[in-house]
Scaffold this motif. Structure first.
Motif, PDB file in Angstrom:
ATOM      1  N   UNK A 104       4.257  -2.977  11.282  1.00  0.00           N
ATOM      2  CA  UNK A 104       4.661  -2.179  12.433  1.00  0.00           C
ATOM      3  C   UNK A 104       4.436  -0.692  12.211  1.00  0.00           C
ATOM      4  N   UNK A 105       3.690  -0.374  11.155  1.00  0.00           N
ATOM      5  CA  UNK A 105       3.309   1.022  10.932  1.00  0.00           C
ATOM      6  C   UNK A 105       4.409   1.883  10.363  1.00  0.00           C
ATOM      7  N   UNK A 106       5.355   1.265   9.647  1.00  0.00           N
ATOM      8  CA  UNK A 106       6.493   2.018   9.149  1.00  0.00           C
ATOM      9  C   UNK A 106       6.368   2.465   7.717  1.00  0.00           C
ATOM     10  N   UNK A 107       5.163   2.484   7.169  1.00  0.00           N
ATOM     11  CA  UNK A 107       5.007   2.916   5.765  1.00  0.00           C
ATOM     12  C   UNK A 107       3.926   3.983   5.682  1.00  0.00           C
ATOM     13  N   UNK A 120       0.814  -1.214   0.000  1.00  0.00           N
ATOM     14  CA  UNK A 120       0.000   0.000   0.000  1.00  0.00           C
ATOM     15  C   UNK A 120       0.851   1.268   0.000  1.00  0.00           C
ATOM     16  N   UNK A 121       0.218   2.382  -0.367  1.00  0.00           N
ATOM     17  CA  UNK A 121       0.906   3.668  -0.364  1.00  0.00           C
ATOM     18  C   UNK A 121       1.035   4.231   1.043  1.00  0.00           C
ATOM     19  N   UNK A 122       0.044   3.935   1.881  1.00  0.00           N
ATOM     20  CA  UNK A 122       0.019   4.495   3.231  1.00  0.00           C
ATOM     21  C   UNK A 122      -0.741   3.542   4.147  1.00  0.00           C
ATOM     22  N   UNK A 123      -0.298   3.424   5.395  1.00  0.00           N
ATOM     23  CA  UNK A 123      -0.971   2.556   6.360  1.00  0.00           C
ATOM     24  C   UNK A 123      -1.140   3.288   7.683  1.00  0.00           C
ATOM     25  N   UNK A 124      -2.351   3.233   8.211  1.00  0.00           N
ATOM     26  CA  UNK A 124      -2.616   3.736   9.564  1.00  0.00           C
ATOM     27  C   UNK A 124      -2.938   2.548  10.450  1.00  0.00           C
ATOM     28  N   UNK A 125      -2.376   2.535  11.643  1.00  0.00           N
ATOM     29  CA  UNK A 125      -2.565   1.396  12.541  1.00  0.00           C
ATOM     30  C   UNK A 125      -2.775   1.865  13.971  1.00  0.00           C
ATOM     31  N   UNK A 126      -3.773   1.284  14.620  1.00  0.00           N
ATOM     32  CA  UNK A 126      -3.983   1.485  16.057  1.00  0.00           C
ATOM     33  C   UNK A 126      -3.985   0.110  16.692  1.00  0.00           C
ATOM     34  N   UNK A 140      -5.364   0.554   5.199  1.00  0.00           N
ATOM     35  CA  UNK A 140      -4.308   0.609   4.190  1.00  0.00           C
ATOM     36  C   UNK A 140      -4.842   1.322   2.956  1.00  0.00           C
ATOM     37  N   UNK A 141      -4.123   2.351   2.526  1.00  0.00           N
ATOM     38  CA  UNK A 141      -4.564   3.157   1.400  1.00  0.00           C
ATOM     39  C   UNK A 141      -3.774   2.812   0.139  1.00  0.00           C
ATOM     40  N   UNK A 142      -4.518   2.493  -0.923  1.00  0.00           N
ATOM     41  CA  UNK A 142      -3.952   2.282  -2.246  1.00  0.00           C
ATOM     42  C   UNK A 142      -4.434   3.397  -3.164  1.00  0.00           C
ATOM     43  N   UNK A 143      -3.879   3.461  -4.349  1.00  0.00           N
ATOM     44  CA  UNK A 143      -4.279   4.500  -5.295  1.00  0.00           C
ATOM     45  C   UNK A 143      -5.756   4.364  -5.663  1.00  0.00           C
ATOM     46  N   UNK A 144      -6.252   3.114  -5.709  1.00  0.00           N
ATOM     47  CA  UNK A 144      -7.614   2.892  -6.197  1.00  0.00           C
ATOM     48  C   UNK A 144      -8.506   2.139  -5.220  1.00  0.00           C
ATOM     49  N   UNK A 145      -8.059   1.961  -3.999  1.00  0.00           N
ATOM     50  CA  UNK A 145      -8.881   1.212  -3.034  1.00  0.00           C
ATOM     51  C   UNK A 145      -8.427   1.465  -1.609  1.00  0.00           C
ATOM     52  N   UNK A 146      -9.272   1.065  -0.675  1.00  0.00           N
ATOM     53  CA  UNK A 146      -8.955   1.089   0.757  1.00  0.00           C
ATOM     54  C   UNK A 146      -9.125  -0.324   1.291  1.00  0.00           C
ATOM     55  N   UNK A 147      -8.206  -0.768   2.128  1.00  0.00           N
ATOM     56  CA  UNK A 147      -8.315  -2.065   2.797  1.00  0.00           C
ATOM     57  C   UNK A 147      -8.359  -1.861   4.302  1.00  0.00           C
ATOM     58  N   UNK A 148      -9.314  -2.522   4.950  1.00  0.00           N
ATOM     59  CA  UNK A 148      -9.409  -2.498   6.403  1.00  0.00           C
ATOM     60  C   UNK A 148      -8.997  -3.873   6.933  1.00  0.00           C
ATOM     61  N   UNK A 149      -8.213  -3.881   8.007  1.00  0.00           N
ATOM     62  CA  UNK A 149      -7.766  -5.141   8.603  1.00  0.00           C
ATOM     63  C   UNK A 149      -8.028  -5.104  10.104  1.00  0.00           C
ATOM     64  N   UNK A 150      -8.689  -6.140  10.604  1.00  0.00           N
ATOM     65  CA  UNK A 150      -9.002  -6.257  12.031  1.00  0.00           C
ATOM     66  C   UNK A 150      -8.392  -7.554  12.568  1.00  0.00           C
ATOM     67  N   UNK A 151      -7.580  -7.431  13.618  1.00  0.00           N
ATOM     68  CA  UNK A 151      -6.950  -8.591  14.250  1.00  0.00           C
ATOM     69  C   UNK A 151      -7.211  -8.548  15.748  1.00  0.00           C
ATOM     70  N   UNK A 152      -7.644  -9.666  16.332  1.00  0.00           N
ATOM     71  CA  UNK A 152      -7.798  -9.680  17.783  1.00  0.00           C
ATOM     72  C   UNK A 152      -7.566 -11.070  18.363  1.00  0.00           C
ATOM     73  N   UNK A 153      -7.295 -11.097  19.666  1.00  0.00           N
ATOM     74  CA  UNK A 153      -7.077 -12.322  20.439  1.00  0.00           C
ATOM     75  C   UNK A 153      -8.301 -12.708  21.270  1.00  0.00           C
ATOM     76  N   UNK A 154      -9.375 -11.923  21.252  1.00  0.00           N
ATOM     77  CA  UNK A 154     -10.438 -12.127  22.227  1.00  0.00           C
ATOM     78  C   UNK A 154     -11.787 -12.504  21.617  1.00  0.00           C
ATOM     79  N   UNK A 155     -11.858 -12.722  20.330  1.00  0.00           N
ATOM     80  CA  UNK A 155     -13.124 -13.112  19.718  1.00  0.00           C
ATOM     81  C   UNK A 155     -13.508 -14.533  20.103  1.00  0.00           C
ATOM     82  N   UNK A 156     -14.670 -14.721  20.681  1.00  0.00           N
ATOM     83  CA  UNK A 156     -15.078 -16.060  21.139  1.00  0.00           C
ATOM     84  C   UNK A 156     -15.538 -16.953  20.002  1.00  0.00           C
TER      85      UNK A 156
END
Length: 307
Positions: free
Chosen positions: A304-307, A188-194, A213-229
């Motif tokens: 790790x949010x370095x891009x 991706x061109x840019x990534x925001x992470x919390x 994650x931002x691309x020139x022509x799209x947006x990608x959302x990613x969700x990761x967790x340890x607590x989903x039952x």
């Protein structure tokens, strides 16, 4: 062929079994050595594999070394292995941080493969076909599961996943999603992470990590967790023609027109397709390395949010 495994946890145990099955089918003599902090009894399911245990490296040279110890020890052991192995199988993620000058290790696209098992699945391969033949506006990826149920009979609080200093936490542990996102769409061109620790799990590593994650022509959302039952590992694609929901658990892809694409494993080799790929790689039967150290390091920087 001589193989060295660094550590003997659940991942290396699976890899040993897969490797032994493939080499046996192909008539390849397989000698397995395991480097451990101290020698111990092997589990019942490994007794038939004629495994040699060592506690320190000697002058032996191996055909391939499997880097399956905690992530924070990857760089250290690869420094020690220079000149002692011809090929590397490196478990994901390649490192726990981006501070290492890893190119001095002697690993490259010709001799080192970094694990990316989801990209060997039929679900991923079908997703790749869809992405390559459709205009995708948006994607959503989710991996949600309950950490205490990951490893039966093991106290989750004492496993590396729960310990930040060992490279644990969803951000690194579940790097699979960022990896296959990059496989589908490129970097991706840019990534925001919390990310952070939000649940009541008794861990000091992060249990939630959310990306945009931002691309020139799209947006990608990613969700990761340890607590989903309820375990979920899915990818949603939104295109100009229809939408798709890929489920890596059921190995199906649902299309908005009501069609269901079956991507289930259809033969025993699919049970260890990644190991089969690696054996082909080190024996020269394939030339393309689908996850080079350089690419894996770029994915780590994104993670790790370095891009």
């Amino acid at each position: 062929m001589k193989f060295l495994f660094i550590g003997l946890g659940s991942i290396s145990t699976k890899h040993i079994k897969d490797l032994a099955s493939i080499t046996n089918e192909r008539g390849i003599e397989c000698e397995i050595t395991v480097l451990r902090r101290k020698k111990g009894e092997l589990s019942q399911d490994l007794l038939s594999y004629n495994i040699t245990q060592i506690t320190e490296l000697d002058s032996s040279v191996y055909d391939a070394a499997f880097i399956t110890n905690p992530t924070n020890l990857h760089f250290q052991i690869m420094e020690q292995l220079k000149g002692k192995t011809k090929f590397y199988f490196i478990e994901k993620p390649i490192f726990e941080c981006t501070d290492y000058n890893w190119k001095n290790l002697g690993i490259n696209d010709k001799n080192a493969y970094v694990a990316c098992p989801m990209r060997h699945s039929k679900v991923y391969k079908k997703l790749k076909e869809i992405v390559d033949t459709n205009k995708v506006f948006c994607a959503r990826l989710i991996c949600s599961s309950y950490l205490p149920e990951w490893r039966p009979n093991i106290d989750y609080r004492k496993n590396y996943s729960a310990i930040k200093a060992l490279g644990g936490g969803v951000t690194l542990d579940l790097i699979h999603e960022i990896d296959y996102m990059a496989g589908l769409f490129g970097l991706p061109e840019k990534v925001m992470n919390i990310h952070g620790k939000y649940s009541d799990l008794e861990i000091d590593s992060d249990d939630l990590s959310v990306y945009i994650a931002q691309y020139k022509d799209k947006i990608c959302e990613v969700h990761l967790d340890y607590f989903g039952r309820k375990y979920q590992r899915k990818c949603e694609l939104y295109t100009s023609k229809c939408s798709y929901v890929a489920d890596f658990k059921s190995e199906t892809i649902e299309v908005s027109d009501g069609t269901v694409l079956n991507c289930q494993r259809d033969d025993k080799t699919n049970l260890y397709r990644e190991m089969e790929y690696f054996v082909n790689f080190l024996t020269g039967n394939i030339s393309e390395n689908i996850n080079t150290p350089e690419h894996a390091f770029e994915v780590l920087k994104i993670t790790l949010g370095g891009k």
